[in-house]
Design an enzyme around this catalytic site. Structure first.
Site, short mmCIF file in Angstrom:
data_model
loop_
_atom_site.label_atom_id
_atom_site.label_comp_id
_atom_site.label_asym_id
_atom_site.label_seq_id
_atom_site.Cartn_x
_atom_site.Cartn_y
_atom_site.Cartn_z
N TRP A 12 14.78 95.77 64.70
CA TRP A 12 13.54 96.04 63.96
C TRP A 12 12.31 95.42 64.61
O TRP A 12 11.23 96.02 64.62
CB TRP A 12 13.68 95.64 62.49
CG TRP A 12 14.48 96.66 61.74
CD1 TRP A 12 15.71 96.48 61.18
CD2 TRP A 12 14.14 98.04 61.53
NE1 TRP A 12 16.15 97.66 60.63
CE2 TRP A 12 15.21 98.63 60.83
CE3 TRP A 12 13.05 98.84 61.88
CZ2 TRP A 12 15.22 99.98 60.45
CZ3 TRP A 12 13.05 100.19 61.50
CH2 TRP A 12 14.12 100.74 60.80
N ASP B 264 7.72 90.54 59.23
CA ASP B 264 8.40 91.66 58.56
C ASP B 264 9.55 91.08 57.75
O ASP B 264 10.60 90.76 58.27
CB ASP B 264 8.92 92.63 59.63
CG ASP B 264 9.74 93.75 59.04
OD1 ASP B 264 9.92 93.79 57.80
OD2 ASP B 264 10.22 94.61 59.82
N LYS C 265 15.15 97.17 49.61
CA LYS C 265 16.28 96.22 49.66
C LYS C 265 16.22 95.29 48.45
O LYS C 265 17.04 95.42 47.54
CB LYS C 265 16.28 95.44 50.97
CG LYS C 265 16.57 96.35 52.19
CD LYS C 265 15.48 96.27 53.17
CE LYS C 265 15.56 97.07 54.43
NZ LYS C 265 16.60 97.93 54.78
C1 LIG Z 1 13.53 94.61 58.83
C2 LIG Z 1 13.12 96.04 58.65
N1 LIG Z 1 11.89 96.42 59.02
C3 LIG Z 1 11.47 97.68 58.88
C4 LIG Z 1 12.29 98.65 58.35
C5 LIG Z 1 11.79 100.07 58.22
O1 LIG Z 1 11.57 100.35 56.89
P1 LIG Z 1 11.22 101.86 56.43
O2 LIG Z 1 12.42 102.68 56.69
O3 LIG Z 1 10.85 101.70 55.00
O4 LIG Z 1 10.06 102.30 57.25
C6 LIG Z 1 13.58 98.31 57.94
C7 LIG Z 1 14.47 99.33 57.36
O5 LIG Z 1 15.62 99.14 57.08
C8 LIG Z 1 14.02 96.97 58.10
O6 LIG Z 1 15.23 96.59 57.74
#
Ligand SMILES: Cc1ncc(COP(=O)(O)O)c(C=O)c1O
Length: 365
Positions: free
Chosen positions: A102, A175, A199
Site C-alpha cells: 500500500w 495511511d 475495515k
Molecule cells: C492500507 C491501505 N491503504 C489504502 C487502501 C485502498 O483503499 P480503497 O480501496 O478504499 O481505495 C487499502 C485497501 O485495502 C489499504 O489497506
C-alpha cells in the site's frame, strides 16, 4: 445458520450489534418514517448525526482541537492523490517511506501526479534472518526540506505493522486505513491521518481525514473540488452530497466502540487475538509467518502452509467450518486472517482450533 466468522481484509465484517441496529431502523430512521438514505444531508436530523459522529471520533482518538475531521469520498486511494494535490504545490518535495504494497501504491500515485514537484522514496523493510523487518530511517539526518513524509503504519497485504511513532522533522502523513482505532496513537504526532472506512469504520467508499490546521496553509495544486481539504473544511465535508449511509454506519460504529470502552479497551482484545493466532502459527511447523515479531501486524495476520498444494483444501475446509475469506492477497499468496475490531475473540479461537486440527490431519513431521 451457525456462526460465520469473516476474516476478509476489506470490506470487512462490521460489529453485529451495529448491523442489527441498522437493519431495525433501515426503513424508519429516527422516527421519520423514511430511511437515513432518503433524507437530506442538510436536514437537522442528519446534521445532528454528523456532529455526534465527529464528537465520538474526537473522543475515541483524543483528537486535539487544532485538527479538522473530514468525511470524504474516494476511499483510501482517493487520499493518495488528495495528499499530493493539497500539499505539494508546484515546487514542493515529499518523502515516501515504502514498507509494502500500500505504501508502494501511494508512492506510485504521487509519482504520477507530481509534475514539477519532487517525490523521494526510501525502502524501510529489510530481511533479518529471512524475515521482513522494518528499519525506521533517522529522518533528522536527511538534509532536505520536505513538505511531508508519507508512510503506512499497517500494510494490509503484507501483514507488516509499525508500532513506533515516526520521529520526523517534517509533518507526517499516515495511511491508517487498516489500523485506525485498533490501538491508541498520539494524533498530535501527525500532520494528516487518513483511512478508507471499510475495515474499522464502516462501508467502503468513505474515507476519514484528520488534518492539522497549519497543513491547510501549504500551497496546493489545481484539483477536483470534492478532494480539496480546504473546501471540505469550509463546507463541513458537504461541498457535494456526502455518502450519507456510510456516514451513518460510521457514526454507529463509533458509538458501539465507545459503548465497549473505546480504543484502549478494544486494543487489549486486539492484542489478545493476534497473540493467540501467532502463537498457533509459531507452535506449528506446518504454518509460517514471514515477519519479525516487532512488526507483525495485529490486524492482518499473514501465513503460509508448509505445503502450498494444500492451500485449496485449507480454504475449502475452513469455509465448511464457517471461517471465510482467509485467502491471502493475490500478490503475496498464502493466507491472511484479518482481525479488525469487529472480530470477536471466539472467531480467532475457532480459527486456531481449525488450524491445529488441519495441521494434525495433513502434516506428518
Ligand atoms: C492500507 C491501505 N491503504 C489504502 C487502501 C485502498 O483503499 P480503497 O480501496 O478504499 O481505495 C487499502 C485497501 O485495502 C489499504 O489497506
Amino acid at each position: 445458520m451457525s456462526a460465520i466468522y469473516n476474516f476478509c481484509a476489506g470490506p470487512a465484517m462490521l460489529p453485529a450489534a451495529v448491523m442489527k441496529k441498522a437493519q431495525q431502523e433501515l426503513l424508519d430512521w429516527n422516527g421519520l418514517g423514511v430511511s437515513v438514505m432518503e433524507v437530506s444531508h442538510r436536514g437537522k436530523e442528519f446534521i445532528a448525526l454528523t456532529k455526534q459522529a465527529e464528537a465520538d471520533l474526537r473522543e475515541l482518538m483524543h483528537i486535539p482541537q487544532n485538527y479538522h475531521v473530514l468525511f470524504m469520498h474516494g476511499g483510501g486511494r482517493g487520499q493518495f492523490s488528495a495528499v499530493v494535490n493539497n500539499f505539494l504545490g508546484n515546487q514542493g518535495r515529499a518523502l515516501y517511506l515504502v514498507s509494502g504494497q500500500w505504501s508502494s501504491a501511494a508512492l506510485a500515485e504521487a509519482q504520477k501526479l507530481v509534475g514539477d514537484a519532487q517525490i523521494d522514496s526510501l525502502n524501510i523493510v529489510e530481511k533479518h534472518n529471512g524475515l521482513n523487518a522494518v528499519v525506521l530511517p533517522e529522518l533528522h539526518k536527511i538534509d532536505a526540506d520536505y513538505r511531508y513524509v508519507h508512510y503506512c503504519p499497517n500494510e494490509t497485504v503484507d501483514g507488516i505493522e509499525i508500532f513506533d511513532e515516526l520521529d520526523s522533522p517534517w509533518p507526517i502523513v499516515a495511511d491508517l486505513s487498516s489500523t485506525i482505532m485498533s490501538r491508541e496513537i498520539d494524533v498530535s504526532c501527525y500532520g494528516l491521518i487518513y483511512a478508507g472506512a471499510q475495515k474499522n469504520i464502516g462501508p467502503s467508499g468513505l474515507s476519514i481525514v484528520i488534518v492539522r490546521d497549519d497543513m491547510l496553509k501549504l500551497p496546493s495544486l489545481p484539483q477536483s473540488s470534492i478532494m480539496d481539504y480546504r473546501l471540505a473544511v469550509e463546507h463541513d465535508s458537504m461541498f457535494n452530497t456526502p455518502p450519507t449511509f456510510a456516514w451513518y454506519l460510521a457514526a454507529e460504529v463509533f458509538a458501539w466502540l465507545k459503548s465497549i470502552g473505546g480504543v484502549a479497551s478494544i486494543a487489549k482484545i486486539n492484542q489478545q487475538k493476534a497473540q493467540m493466532l501467532y502463537a498457533c502459527i509459531d507452535a506449528n511447523p506446518f504454518y509460517k509467518n514471514g515477519v519479525v515479531a516487532a512488526n507483525r501486524s495485529q490486524m492482518n495476520v499473514t501465513f503460509q502452509l508448509a505445503d502450498e498444494s494444500l492451500d485449496g483444501a485449507f480454504l475449502k475446509e475452513a469455509e465448511a467450518a464457517g471461517l471465510v475469506a482467509l485467502k491471502g492477497h493475490r500478490i503475496v499468496g498464502g493466507m491472511r486472517a484479518s482481525l479488525y475490531n469487529a472480530m470477536p475473540l471466539e472467531g480467532v479461537a475457532a480459527l486456531v482450533t481449525f488450524m491445529n486440527e488441519f495441521a494434525a490431519k495433513h502434516y506428518k513431521m
